[in-house]
Design an enzyme around this catalytic site. Sequence first.
Site, PDB file in Angstrom:
ATOM      1  N   HIS A  89      30.998  13.403  -9.622  1.00  3.84           N
ATOM      2  CA  HIS A  89      31.689  14.749  -8.572  1.00  3.84           C
ATOM      3  C   HIS A  89      32.385  13.693  -7.486  1.00  3.84           C
ATOM      4  O   HIS A  89      33.450  12.376  -7.689  1.00  3.84           O
ATOM      5  CB  HIS A  89      29.864  14.371  -7.375  1.00  3.84           C
ATOM      6  CG  HIS A  89      29.195  15.417  -7.769  1.00  3.84           C
ATOM      7  ND1 HIS A  89      28.181  14.901  -8.805  1.00  3.84           N
ATOM      8  CD2 HIS A  89      29.201  16.392  -8.323  1.00  3.84           C
ATOM      9  CE1 HIS A  89      27.696  15.667 -10.118  1.00  3.84           C
ATOM     10  NE2 HIS A  89      27.668  17.350  -9.359  1.00  3.84           N
ATOM     11  N   LYS A 140      30.652  13.111  -1.435  1.00  6.62           N
ATOM     12  CA  LYS A 140      29.152  12.743  -2.191  1.00  6.62           C
ATOM     13  C   LYS A 140      28.376  12.034  -1.973  1.00  6.62           C
ATOM     14  O   LYS A 140      28.310  10.489  -2.619  1.00  6.62           O
ATOM     15  CB  LYS A 140      28.925  13.433  -3.700  1.00  6.62           C
ATOM     16  CG  LYS A 140      27.319  13.682  -3.737  1.00  6.62           C
ATOM     17  CD  LYS A 140      27.600  14.249  -5.508  1.00  6.62           C
ATOM     18  CE  LYS A 140      25.773  14.781  -5.536  1.00  6.62           C
ATOM     19  NZ  LYS A 140      25.162  16.286  -5.041  1.00  6.62           N
TER      20      LYS A 140
END
Length: 242
Positions: free
Chosen positions: A131, A135
């Site tokens: 990600h 994140k």
Amino acid sequence: MERIGIIGSAGAMGRALAEAIPAAGYAVAGGIDQGGDLVALAEVSDVLVDFSSPAALEDNLDIAVEAATPILIGTTGLEDRHHFLIDHAADRIAVLQTGNTSLGVNMLVHLVREAALRLDADWDIEIAEMHHRRKVDAPSGTALMLGEAAAEAREIRLNEASERGRDGVSGPRVRGAIGFASLRGGTVAGDHSVILAGEDERIVLTHIAENRAIFARGAVRGAAWLIGQRAGRYTMAQVLGL
């Protein structure tokens, strides 16, 4: 025309939902953020979609129950107590909770469950996810969904079988373990791969998210499906008819 209310409307998912709802032929009933009037929003909505925060979940559920308005919960980072609250609310209203609203991801979850059911522990399972750099939680909620699907198929508990953060001399892999690897960087919306590694062969099941719009579109489909359902706890798999 069904009206969908957005909880967490100023966030990235809230903004994506504001575009996806009318594009799918539904009406935006309104949107709120911290300090907003959720009571009023719940009263004018046919269904609520919540992408706010775990800290707000209890109040959001209480208001949804009071207004008898179904709610889809896409908030991640939930703990056991949050799931207890969801179960309690589902006695009164329809609640759909998921770690990922992408239709493709939920199909991947189904395929992982099917594969883990048919291939025994001689096939090692590893889950890799990547990600964007911002994140804050790892493994991702989606990675955990995939792990839970595999563990459920093999009738084991994920919290007892998972291996994370291998470093240094970690020893040989435990038979039947489910491994996790988390990568972070750039602007990656979300890549997930489940590797089933056997003797001399591997199966790799992968989903790549190219844009947040896929999560918004899936959430709208799930929310629309939830309207008119009986009180209970539902999943995206049911939306897909799996």
